[in-house]
Design a protein around this motif. Structure first.
Motif, PDB file in Angstrom:
ATOM      1  N   ILE A 110       0.847  -1.196   0.000  1.00 19.90           N
ATOM      2  CA  ILE A 110       0.000   0.000   0.000  1.00 19.90           C
ATOM      3  C   ILE A 110       0.887   1.253   0.000  1.00 19.90           C
ATOM      4  O   ILE A 110       0.632   2.211  -0.734  1.00 19.90           O
ATOM      5  CB  ILE A 110      -0.964  -0.019   1.209  1.00 19.90           C
ATOM      6  CG1 ILE A 110      -2.035  -1.104   0.965  1.00 19.90           C
ATOM      7  CG2 ILE A 110      -1.633   1.344   1.413  1.00 19.90           C
ATOM      8  CD1 ILE A 110      -2.853  -1.449   2.176  1.00 19.90           C
ATOM      9  N   HIS A 111       1.950   1.223   0.782  1.00 19.81           N
ATOM     10  CA  HIS A 111       2.868   2.361   0.790  1.00 19.81           C
ATOM     11  C   HIS A 111       3.427   2.604  -0.602  1.00 19.81           C
ATOM     12  O   HIS A 111       3.461   3.735  -1.095  1.00 19.81           O
ATOM     13  CB  HIS A 111       4.058   2.103   1.736  1.00 19.81           C
ATOM     14  CG  HIS A 111       3.676   2.060   3.179  1.00 19.81           C
ATOM     15  ND1 HIS A 111       4.579   1.944   4.184  1.00 19.81           N
ATOM     16  CD2 HIS A 111       2.464   2.104   3.785  1.00 19.81           C
ATOM     17  CE1 HIS A 111       3.957   1.927   5.356  1.00 19.81           C
ATOM     18  NE2 HIS A 111       2.659   2.012   5.137  1.00 19.81           N
ATOM     19  N   GLU A 112       3.876   1.528  -1.214  1.00 18.55           N
ATOM     20  CA  GLU A 112       4.488   1.697  -2.537  1.00 18.55           C
ATOM     21  C   GLU A 112       3.467   2.159  -3.564  1.00 18.55           C
ATOM     22  O   GLU A 112       3.767   2.974  -4.442  1.00 18.55           O
ATOM     23  CB  GLU A 112       5.155   0.388  -2.979  1.00 18.55           C
ATOM     24  CG  GLU A 112       6.387   0.081  -2.149  1.00 18.55           C
ATOM     25  CD  GLU A 112       7.454  -0.602  -2.979  1.00 18.55           C
ATOM     26  OE1 GLU A 112       7.783  -0.067  -4.065  1.00 18.55           O
ATOM     27  OE2 GLU A 112       7.950  -1.664  -2.549  1.00 18.55           O
ATOM     28  N   ALA A 113       2.255   1.614  -3.421  1.00 14.91           N
ATOM     29  CA  ALA A 113       1.210   2.019  -4.364  1.00 14.91           C
ATOM     30  C   ALA A 113       0.903   3.502  -4.191  1.00 14.91           C
ATOM     31  O   ALA A 113       0.646   4.219  -5.161  1.00 14.91           O
ATOM     32  CB  ALA A 113      -0.041   1.174  -4.144  1.00 14.91           C
ATOM     33  N   ALA A 114       0.954   3.980  -2.935  1.00 14.86           N
ATOM     34  CA  ALA A 114       0.719   5.399  -2.679  1.00 14.86           C
ATOM     35  C   ALA A 114       1.814   6.239  -3.322  1.00 14.86           C
ATOM     36  O   ALA A 114       1.552   7.315  -3.871  1.00 14.86           O
ATOM     37  CB  ALA A 114       0.651   5.670  -1.181  1.00 14.86           C
ATOM     38  N   GLN A 115       3.021   5.719  -3.281  1.00 15.08           N
ATOM     39  CA  GLN A 115       4.132   6.412  -3.950  1.00 15.08           C
ATOM     40  C   GLN A 115       3.851   6.522  -5.443  1.00 15.08           C
ATOM     41  O   GLN A 115       4.057   7.567  -6.055  1.00 15.08           O
ATOM     42  CB  GLN A 115       5.436   5.622  -3.790  1.00 15.08           C
ATOM     43  CG  GLN A 115       6.186   5.915  -2.529  1.00 15.08           C
ATOM     44  CD  GLN A 115       7.373   4.964  -2.361  1.00 15.08           C
ATOM     45  OE1 GLN A 115       7.801   4.308  -3.311  1.00 15.08           O
ATOM     46  NE2 GLN A 115       7.886   4.892  -1.149  1.00 15.08           N
ATOM     47  N   ARG A 116       3.397   5.393  -5.993  1.00 13.01           N
ATOM     48  CA  ARG A 116       3.071   5.394  -7.429  1.00 13.01           C
ATOM     49  C   ARG A 116       1.988   6.412  -7.731  1.00 13.01           C
ATOM     50  O   ARG A 116       2.075   7.171  -8.693  1.00 13.01           O
ATOM     51  CB  ARG A 116       2.565   4.015  -7.855  1.00 13.01           C
ATOM     52  CG  ARG A 116       3.647   2.996  -8.111  1.00 13.01           C
ATOM     53  CD  ARG A 116       3.008   1.667  -8.489  1.00 13.01           C
ATOM     54  NE  ARG A 116       2.383   1.731  -9.815  1.00 13.01           N
ATOM     55  CZ  ARG A 116       2.949   1.301 -10.925  1.00 13.01           C
ATOM     56  NH1 ARG A 116       4.144   0.776 -10.885  1.00 13.01           N
ATOM     57  NH2 ARG A 116       2.338   1.394 -12.070  1.00 13.01           N
ATOM     58  N   ALA A 117       0.977   6.399  -6.884  1.00 10.73           N
ATOM     59  CA  ALA A 117      -0.147   7.304  -7.114  1.00 10.73           C
ATOM     60  C   ALA A 117       0.346   8.740  -7.133  1.00 10.73           C
ATOM     61  O   ALA A 117      -0.074   9.543  -7.972  1.00 10.73           O
ATOM     62  CB  ALA A 117      -1.201   7.105  -6.031  1.00 10.73           C
ATOM     63  N   ASN A 118       1.256   9.025  -6.225  1.00 16.87           N
ATOM     64  CA  ASN A 118       1.791  10.380  -6.150  1.00 16.87           C
ATOM     65  C   ASN A 118       2.595  10.721  -7.406  1.00 16.87           C
ATOM     66  O   ASN A 118       2.455  11.806  -7.973  1.00 16.87           O
ATOM     67  CB  ASN A 118       2.658  10.504  -4.909  1.00 16.87           C
ATOM     68  CG  ASN A 118       3.213  11.899  -4.780  1.00 16.87           C
ATOM     69  OD1 ASN A 118       2.452  12.852  -4.709  1.00 16.87           O
ATOM     70  ND2 ASN A 118       4.530  12.012  -4.795  1.00 16.87           N
ATOM     71  N   ARG A 121       2.154   9.443 -10.228  1.00 18.22           N
ATOM     72  CA  ARG A 121       1.230   9.545 -11.360  1.00 18.22           C
ATOM     73  C   ARG A 121       0.610  10.947 -11.428  1.00 18.22           C
ATOM     74  O   ARG A 121       0.373  11.484 -12.507  1.00 18.22           O
ATOM     75  CB  ARG A 121       0.138   8.474 -11.253  1.00 18.22           C
ATOM     76  CG  ARG A 121      -0.624   8.264 -12.557  1.00 18.22           C
ATOM     77  CD  ARG A 121      -1.657   7.168 -12.458  1.00 18.22           C
ATOM     78  NE  ARG A 121      -1.090   5.836 -12.227  1.00 18.22           N
ATOM     79  CZ  ARG A 121      -0.593   5.077 -13.201  1.00 18.22           C
ATOM     80  NH1 ARG A 121      -0.555   5.512 -14.440  1.00 18.22           N
ATOM     81  NH2 ARG A 121      -0.114   3.889 -12.922  1.00 18.22           N
ATOM     82  N   VAL A 122       0.388  11.524 -10.240  1.00 23.50           N
ATOM     83  CA  VAL A 122      -0.158  12.876 -10.206  1.00 23.50           C
ATOM     84  C   VAL A 122       0.771  13.815 -10.967  1.00 23.50           C
ATOM     85  O   VAL A 122       0.346  14.644 -11.776  1.00 23.50           O
ATOM     86  CB  VAL A 122      -0.350  13.355  -8.747  1.00 23.50           C
ATOM     87  CG1 VAL A 122      -0.675  14.843  -8.712  1.00 23.50           C
ATOM     88  CG2 VAL A 122      -1.461  12.562  -8.084  1.00 23.50           C
ATOM     89  N   GLN A 123       2.062  13.639 -10.723  1.00 27.55           N
ATOM     90  CA  GLN A 123       3.059  14.499 -11.383  1.00 27.55           C
ATOM     91  C   GLN A 123       3.015  14.295 -12.898  1.00 27.55           C
ATOM     92  O   GLN A 123       3.057  15.255 -13.675  1.00 27.55           O
ATOM     93  CB  GLN A 123       4.452  14.176 -10.838  1.00 27.55           C
ATOM     94  CG  GLN A 123       5.449  15.275 -11.156  1.00 27.55           C
ATOM     95  CD  GLN A 123       6.875  14.895 -10.792  1.00 27.55           C
ATOM     96  OE1 GLN A 123       7.160  13.744 -10.446  1.00 27.55           O
ATOM     97  NE2 GLN A 123       7.772  15.857 -10.878  1.00 27.55           N
TER      98      GLN A 123
END
Lengths: 172, 844
Positions: free
Chosen positions: B46-54, B56-58
Motif C-alpha cells: 500500500i505504501h508503494e502504491a501510494a508512492q506510485r499514485a503520487n 502519477r499525479v506528477q
C-alpha cells in the motif's frame, strides 16, 4: 535544481515524444487511446526505476521508456486476449520475467484499488508515502486539527486500503 | 472502520517508531505468524502504491501542460526565436572573449530594437560613475554571460522582477566591472566601509532594464550568480553592497560571505588518480584505457589481509583411515615476533592405521608466504625472515620468496601405548613484526604397495596478519565514487578533483570519507574540518568558500550506500584476482618442488648405476690384465656386488678397483700371488664455459660409450674438471639455462684433455631435447639409460627462471607503482636483498 523540478523537467521533455511513442505502439496494433495510458505508466516506471541507486541506463531515456511501453502493451494485449503481434527481444524478456517488473505490475493493481479510497485518504497516503511529509505537515495540508488526529486518520485509511486490497495477490 | 492493532503495529514498525524491545517482540511474533507476515506485505504494498499514485499525479500534470502548450504552439515559437538569438550571442561571447560585448549587443539590437539613445542614457546613470558600462541582452530564460574580464554571470529564469513580479521577457543587463587597481582608482572608487579601509578583489555594478528602459530589480529568492576570477583565494573576502552618499562616493556596507557554487562536470571528464600515476604509466607506455588503469590501480590496494592479532582460523577435519578416526590437535601460539606452531597427530587405536607393517603415515606441511613479505625488507643487511625447525634443527634463510615451501615431512612414530604422535614444532622469527603466512598440513598414508594415499587437508591454519598496512587512500574507495552515479554531486566537480589530488598525499582514508559522506554539506565546511585534522594544505581550499552542489538531492543517502557497497565489491574482486594469481603461482611452485624431488631420486639412482657399471667395467679390465677368470669367481649383477668372496686376494682387488672408481684416480694394482700388475687409468679432462655467470643453472652430461648410464656433472663458476676413464669414450653435452631459454654445446668421442673455453649456443627446447636424445642414443650401446624425465626436469627448471624473472619484474613494478600511488608507502632502496635470487629456495 530541486530534484522534483528536475524530474518534472525531464518528464516534460519525454512527454514531447508522445506522438512518436503513439506511432511506435500503433505498429503493434495499440489504439491511440490506450497508448497514452501506456506511455504514462511507462514514464511512471521509469521515474521509479531511476530512483534506485543501482539503476543505470544504457540507452537514451526515451528508448528505455519506449521499450517499457512495448512490454506493457505486450502484457496488456496478452491479458485481454487480443491478437498479439509483439515479439519481445531477449532484453525485454529478461525485464518481463524480473521480480521488479512483476512487482510493479502487482503494485499497479494495488494503486488502482487505492483510487477507490476517499479523497482525503488518498491525499494523506500520497503525502506521507509519496512525498515523505511528516504528520504535522500533513495535518496542516489536509485540514485536520493536529498530527495525532492525522495519524489516527492515516491508520484508518490503511485499514480501509487493506480491506480493499485483500483480494489482490501480494506475494512477490 | 477502526484500524486493528496489527495495522497500527505494522505502521509503527515500518515508520521505525517502536522501541528496540517492542521491535524485537514484533519480529518474534512476525517470524511465527504467517497471517501477520501477509498483512505486513500488504501494508508495504500500500505504501508503494501510494508512492506510485503520487508519481502519477506528477505525470498527469506534465501531460496536462503538454496538451495545453500544444495549443499555444504559435506563441511559444516567437519566444523560441528570441531564445535562439540569445544563445547565439552567448556563444559568440564565449568564442571571442576578447571582443567587446558591445559588438554583440549591436547584433542583438537588430532583433530587439533597443534604441541607441537609451543605451547612452543608461550608461550615464550607471551605478558606478566614471566606469565603462557593458550591455548584454538577456533572453528571458536560464543563461550564462561572460564579461570581457572573464566574470561569469548566471541569470536564471525568474531572476528579475518588474514591479515585484517575475519578468521573463528579454532584458538589458548593464554591467560594470573594476577588477584591477588602476581601473578602481581611475573610476574613483573607494575601498572603505564606514571609514574602515578594505582590501578588494574586484568591484562590480549590475543593473537590469526592460527594453523600454524600465528598471528591473533582482529577485531575492532566485538571485544572480556572479563568479569573479581571482589570482589567489584570500581568506575572509566578503561581498559588500555599495551605497552612494550625497557626494556620489560609494560606501560599502552589508558584508556577506562569498560562496562559490561548484560547477558540475561529468565524472568521465574528471581525474581522481594520485599525482604521477598516469604520468608513470605513460612513461612506461602502458595502455591508456580507463578500464586497464582502473583495474591496475585497484590491484595496488594494500591490506588484502584481515588485520588480526592472533591465529584466526584452525580448521580441524576429522579424517578416517581404514575406518579409524584420526585426531589432530593443532595448537599454536603467537606472540609479536615469534610464531610457534605445534601439531600433534594422535592415533586413537592400536595398530589400526594400516594392517600392513610397511605402511607409514606422514604429515606434510606447507608454508605459504604472501607476496609483500619480502618486498618489505628495508634493510638489506638483515634477513627478512628466519625459519627455525625445531624438529630438524634446520635453519633456513630465504632471500627470494617461494610462494610455497615444503617445510618438512615427518613420519609418525609408534609408542608403546599404541598411539602415534607427530610433533611438529617450528618457529618463524621475523624482523618484521607481522607476516602473512598460511600453514597447510596434509596427512598422507603410504601403503604397503608404496602408493601414497593423500588425505584432505586436515588442518588449515591461516595466520593472516595484516602485514604492515601503510596508511593509504584505498583505490577501491576512489573508484567507487568515480562513477556517473555521482554526477551532479559535490564529487563531480573540478573543485573536488583538485582536493582529491591533495587527499592522496594525506594517506588518510578518513579525509576522503569526510567528503564522500557529507555530500549535503558545503565543500568549504569539510575543508575546514580537514584543516582542523591538521592538514594545513587544505587552508587554501577552505579560503575558496566553495558551497555544495545539489545538497537537497533525495538520493544522497542511497548514493552513500551504493558507494560503500561498490568500494567493498571492488576490493573483494581485486582480492579474488590476487588470490587467483597466488593460486597459479602455488601450483607452479608445487609442481617445481615435485619435479625437483624426482630429480633427486633420479640423481641417486643414476649415481648408483653409473658407479656400479663403471666399477664392473674396471673390474673386468683388471681381471683381464691380471690374467684371471672373473666370471668363474663372481656372479656379476648389481645385487650381488661384494657378496661372493672366494679368497682375500680377490677381495682386495675388488676393494682397490672400487676405491679407484669412486675417487676417479689412476691406480696400479699388483696381484700378490702372481706379481702381475693391472692399471686403471683416469685421464684429466677439463673445460670452461664462457660467460658462465649468465646461466644460473649450468651442468654437463657425459655419455660413456660402454655404459648404459650417464653422468651429470656440475662445475664451479663455469669450470668443470672430471677425470675420464681411459677405457671409455665419452660424448659431452653442456646445458646452460636462464630465463631466456636453453644454451647448449656438444662434442663427441672425448678421451681426455683440456677443451679450453666453450661457447654455448642458444637452442629451442625441442632442438635441445632432440640433440641430447640423439647423443644419448648414439653411444652404440644396447640399452642407454632413458633421459626423457631428465629433459622434462630441465624444461621445468628453465620455466622456473622465466617465472622468477616475471615475479621479480612484477614485484618491482608493483613497488614502483605503490610508491607513486601511495605517498606514504615506505620507501625501499632499489637492488636490495630481495631482488637477489637464491638459486634454489628448496634445496635441490
Amino acid at each position: 535544481m530541486n530534484p522534483l523540478k528536475e524530474n518534472e523537467k525531464e518528464l516534460q521533455q519525454l512527454y514531447k515524444k508522445l506522438p512518436e511513442v503513439k506511432r511506435f505502439l500503433h505498429t503493434f496494433g495499440c489504439r491511440s487511446l490506450d497508448s497514452e495510458d501506456i506511455f504514462q505508466e511507462a514514464l511512471l516506471i521509469y521515474t521509479r526505476k531511476k530512483q534506485e541507486a543501482t539503476f543505470t541506463l544504457s540507452v537514451e531515456p526515451i528508448h528505455y521508456v519506449k521499450n517499457i511501453c512495448k512490454l506493457l502493451w505486450y502484457n496488456q494485449a496478452r491479458k485481454t486476449g487480443k491478437q498479439n503481434s509483439v515479439e519481445l527481444s531477449d532484453e525485454l524478456l529478461v525485464i518481463e520475467s524480473s521480480t521488479w517488473f512483476q512487482k510493479e505490475m502487482a503494485l499497479q493493481v494495488v494503486e488502482q484499488t487505492l483510487a477507490k479510497l476517499g479523497k482525503q485518504c488518498q491525499e494523506i497516503l500520497q503525502l506521507v508515502y509519496g512525498l515523505g511529509w511528516n504528520m504535522v505537515e500533513v495535518a496542516k495540508k489536509v485540514g485536520l486539527r493536529n498530527d495525532k488526529v492525522a495519524k489516527a486518520q492515516k491508520y484508518r485509511c490503511i485499514q480501509k486500503a487493506k480491506e480493499l486490497t485483500s483480494e489482490t495477490t501480494l506475494e512477490f | 472502520m477502526e484500524p486493528t492493532n496489527n495495522t497500527k503495529r505494522i505502521e509503527q514498525y515500518l515508520a521505525n517508531e517502536l522501541s528496540a524491545e517492542q521491535k524485537n517482540a514484533f519480529k518474534n511474533t512476525l517470524s511465527q505468524d504467517a497471517a501477520l507476515q501477509k498483512e505486513l506485505a500488504q501494508q508495504i504494498a500500500i505504501h508503494e502504491a501510494a508512492q506510485r499514485a503520487n508519481a502519477r499525479v506528477q505525470i498527469k500534470k506534465v501531460a496536462k501542460s503538454y496538451h495545453f502548450y500544444k495549443n499555444i504552439v504559435t506563441l511559444s515559437l516567437i519566444v523560441a526565436i528570441m531564445g535562439v538569438a540569445g544563445i547565439v550571442g552567448y556563444f559568440l561571447l564565449k568564442d571571442n572573449l576578447e571582443s567587446s560585448p558591445k559588438q554583440n549587443l549591436e547584433n542583438s539590437n537588430k532583433e530587439n530594437q533597443i534604441h541607441p539613445t537609451l543605451l547612452t542614457q543608461l550608461a550615464s546613470n550607471a551605478p558606478i560613475n566614471n566606469l565603462q558600462s557593458d550591455f548584454f541582452t538577456w533572453n528571458g530564460s536560464d543563461s550564462v554571460i561572460i564579461s570581457k574580464n572573464g566574470v561569469l554571470l548566471s541569470i536564471p529564469k525568474d531572476a528579475l522582477l518588474l514591479d515585484g513580479k517575475p519578468y521573463n521577457e528579454p532584458a538589458i543587463i548593464q554591467w560594470q566591472e573594476a577588477l584591477d587597481a588602476p581601473t578602481i582608482m581611475k573610476s574613483g572608487l573607494s575601498t572603505t566601509s564606514n571609514g574602515k579601509l578594505l582590501e578588494t578583489q574586484g568591484m562590480f555594478g549590475l543593473e537590469a532594464y526592460t527594453k523600454d528602459g524600465k528598471k528591473l530589480s533582482v529577485n531575492p529568492n532566485v538571485g544572480i550568480y556572479v563568479q569573479v576570477p581571482v589570482d589567489q583565494y584570500k581568506k575572509g573576502m566578503q561581498l559588500f553592497k555599495g551605497e552612494k552618499d550625497k557626494t556620489g562616493m560609494i560606501n560599502w556596507v552589508n558584508p556577506t560571505p562569498l560562496q562559490k557554487i561548484p560547477v558540475p562536470v561529468d565524472m568521465k571528464d574528471l581525474n581522481f588518480y594520485p599525482k604521477g600515476y598516469e604520468e608513470t604509466l605513460n612513461k612506461l607506455k602502458l595502455p591508456q584505457g580507463r578500464k586497464y588503469r582502473d583495474s591496475l590501480y585497484a590491484s595496488l590496494e594494500e591490506g588484502n589481509f584481515e588485520e588480526i592479532d592472533k591465529i584466526n582460523k584452525i580448521e580441524i577435519a576429522q579424517i578416517k583411515v581404514n575406518g579409524v578416526e584420526i585426531k589432530i590437535n593443532p595448537s599454536a601460539k603467537l606472540n609479536l615476533d615469534i610464531l610457534d606452531f605445534k601439531v600433534d597427530v594422535i592415533k586413537t587405536e592400536e595398530n589400526t592405521l594400516e594392517k600392513e607393517s610397511t605402511s607409514i603415515f606422514r604429515l606434510n606441511s606447507e608454508i605459504i608466504f604472501y607476496k609483500d613479505l619480502f618486498s618489505l625488507n628495508k634493510n638489506q643487511n638483515q634477513d627478512p625472515c628466519t625459519i627455525t625447525f625445531n624438529d630438524s634443527s634446520e635453519k633456513t634463510k630465504y632471500l627470494y620468496k617461494p610462494n610455497i615451501l615444503n617445510v618438512s615431512t615427518l613420519r609418525g612414530t609408534k609408542t608403546t601405548d599404541g598411539t602415534s604422535t607427530i610433533e611438529h614444532d617450528f618457529s618463524i622469527k621475523s624482523r618484521l613484526k607481522k607476516i602473512p603466512i598460511q600453514f597447510n598440513f596434509y596427512f598422507e598414508v603410504l601403503t604397503y604397495k608404496n602408493e601414497i594415499l593423500k588425505y584432505e587437508i586436515v588442518c588449515k591454519t591461516t595466520i593472516f596478519q595484516n602485514i604492515y598496512k601503510s596508511k593509504s587512500i584505498p583505490p577501491s574507495k576512489v573508484l567507487a565514487f568515480w562513477n556517473k552515479k555521482f554526477n551532479n554531486t559535490n564529487l563531480a566537480t573540478r573543485e573536488f578533483e583538485a582536493r582529491m589530488k591533495e587527499i592522496h598525499p594525506t594517506c588518510k582514508a578518513e579525509v576522503l570519507a569526510l567528503y564522500v559522506n557529507n555530500l549535503n554539506k558545503n565543500i568549504s565546511d569539510i575543508d575546514h574540518q580537514v584543516v582542523n585534522m591538521g592538514y594545513t594544505t587544505f587552508e587554501e581550499f577552505a579560503k575558496e568558500q566553495v558551497g555544495a552542489l545539489n545538497p537537497n538531492n533525495p538520493h544522497l543517502n542511497s548514493l552513500i550506500k551504493f558507494y560503500d557497497q561498490t568500494a567493498k565489491e571492488i576490493s573483494e574482486k581485486t582480492s579474488q584476482l590476487i588470490a587467483k594469481q597466488l593460486k597459479r603461482e602455488k601450483v607452479f611452485d608445487s609442481e617445481l618442488a615435485q619435479s625437483r624431488m624426482k630429480e633427486t631420486d633420479r640423481a641417486i639412482l643414476r649415481k648408483v648405476q653409473a658407479s656400479n657399471e663403471e666399477y664392473e667395467l674396471n673390474l673386468n679390465n683388471v681381471y683381464k690384465q691380471l690374467g684371471k677368470e672373473k666370471s668363474s669367481i663372481r656372479q656379476i649383477t648389481n645385487k650381488t656386488i661384494g657378496v661372493t668372496i672366494i679368497n682375500s686376494g680377490v677381495y682386495n682387488i675388488d676393494k682397490y678397483v672400487m676405491d679407484a672408481t669412486v675417487s676417479r684416480t689412476s691406480t696400479v694394482i699388483t696381484d700378490p700371488e702372481t706379481g702381475k700388475t693391472a692399471k686403471i687409468t683416469y685421464n684429466d679432462f677439463s673445460f670452461q664455459v664462457k660467460d658462465a655467470n649468465k646461466y644460473p643453472k649450468l651442468f654437463a652430461y657425459l655419455f660413456p660409450s660402454k655404459l648404459n648410464s650417464y653422468q651429470h656433472i656440475s662445475g664451479t663458476n663455469g669450470s668443470f674438471t672430471y677425470p675420464l676413464n681411459d677405457d671409455i669414450v665419452y660424448h659431452l653435452a653442456i646445458v646452460g639455462i636462464n630465463e631466456d631459454g636453453f644454451f647448449y654445446y656438444e662434442q663427441k668421442n672425448i678421451k681426455e684433455g683440456k677443451l679450453g673455453e666453450i661457447v654455448l649456443e642458444k637452442l629451442t627446447e625441442k632442438e635441445m631435447d632432440q640433440r641430447i636424445d640423439a647423443l644419448n642414443e648414439s653411444r652404440g650401446i644396447i640399452k642407454p639409460m632413458k633421459i626423457k624425465d631428465e629433459l622434462g626436469w630441465l624444461v621445468k627448471e628453465q620455466k622456473y627462471y622465466v617465472e622468477t624473472k616475471r615475479r621479480m619484474e612484477q614485484a618491482r613494478f608493483v613497488r614502483r607503482m605503490k610508491r607513486v600511488v601511495f605517498p606514504c608507502y615506505k620507501e625501499k632502496e632499489e637492488g636490495s636483498a630481495e631482488e637477489e635470487i637464491s638459486d634454489n629456495p628448496m634445496k635441490n
